[in-house]
Design a protein around this motif. Structure first.
Motif, short mmCIF file in Angstrom:
data_model
loop_
_atom_site.label_atom_id
_atom_site.label_comp_id
_atom_site.label_asym_id
_atom_site.label_seq_id
_atom_site.Cartn_x
_atom_site.Cartn_y
_atom_site.Cartn_z
N GLN A 266 37.23 -51.20 38.14
CA GLN A 266 36.96 -49.98 37.35
C GLN A 266 36.29 -48.93 38.25
O GLN A 266 36.65 -47.75 38.20
N ALA B 140 38.86 -47.49 40.56
CA ALA B 140 39.74 -46.55 39.85
C ALA B 140 39.04 -45.20 39.69
O ALA B 140 39.67 -44.15 39.87
N TYR B 141 37.75 -45.22 39.37
CA TYR B 141 36.99 -43.97 39.26
C TYR B 141 36.95 -43.27 40.62
O TYR B 141 37.21 -42.07 40.72
N ARG C 229 39.88 -41.34 41.65
CA ARG C 229 40.10 -40.10 40.91
C ARG C 229 38.86 -39.20 40.91
O ARG C 229 38.77 -38.26 40.13
N PHE D 265 36.03 -45.83 31.96
CA PHE D 265 37.22 -46.42 32.58
C PHE D 265 37.33 -47.85 32.09
O PHE D 265 36.37 -48.62 32.11
N ASP E 148 40.40 -51.11 32.11
CA ASP E 148 41.69 -51.54 32.68
C ASP E 148 42.19 -50.57 33.74
O ASP E 148 43.38 -50.25 33.82
N GLU E 149 41.24 -50.04 34.52
CA GLU E 149 41.52 -49.14 35.64
C GLU E 149 42.11 -47.80 35.21
O GLU E 149 42.70 -47.08 36.01
N ASP E 150 41.97 -47.45 33.94
CA ASP E 150 42.45 -46.17 33.42
C ASP E 150 41.30 -45.39 32.80
O ASP E 150 40.36 -45.97 32.25
N LEU E 151 41.41 -44.07 32.83
CA LEU E 151 40.45 -43.23 32.14
C LEU E 151 40.69 -43.39 30.65
O LEU E 151 41.76 -43.07 30.13
N ALA E 152 39.69 -43.91 29.95
CA ALA E 152 39.83 -44.19 28.52
C ALA E 152 39.30 -43.04 27.66
O ALA E 152 39.63 -42.96 26.48
N TYR F 158 33.78 -52.52 31.25
CA TYR F 158 34.28 -51.16 31.41
C TYR F 158 33.22 -50.39 32.16
O TYR F 158 32.07 -50.83 32.27
#
Length: 80
Positions: A8, A11-12, A15, A30, A32-36, A58
């Motif tokens: 996580q 991933a941040y 980006r 974040f 699952d490696e996505d911006l939630a 998260y």
């Protein structure tokens, strides 16, 4: 830090420029490696993350902050 949370954070970091350009000063989650989501306060971010993803893991981070705050499991349990 566990491997899932490491992903996580990675991933941040991948980006970071985008986050700082578009969401500086806001809180992001974040998962699952996505911006939630993006939020105006830590409390909003934490409430939504807990509601959507339970106890995690998260990443909740203030965009542009130079310091990462880590909560122990006992605090995490209190937030739920």
């Amino acid at each position: 830090m566990n491997a899932v949370l490491d992903r996580q954070v990675s991933a941040y970091e991948a980006r970071r420029e985008e986050m700082e350009r578009e969401h500086l000063g806001r809180w992001v989650v974040f998962h699952d490696e996505d911006l939630a989501g993006t939020y105006d306060s830590f409390e909003e971010a934490a409430e939504d993350a807990i509601e959507r993803f339970g106890t995690g893991p998260y990443l909740i981070r203030e965009v542009g902050a130079s310091r990462i705050v880590r909560f122990p499991a006992s605090v995490q349990a209190y937030l739920t």
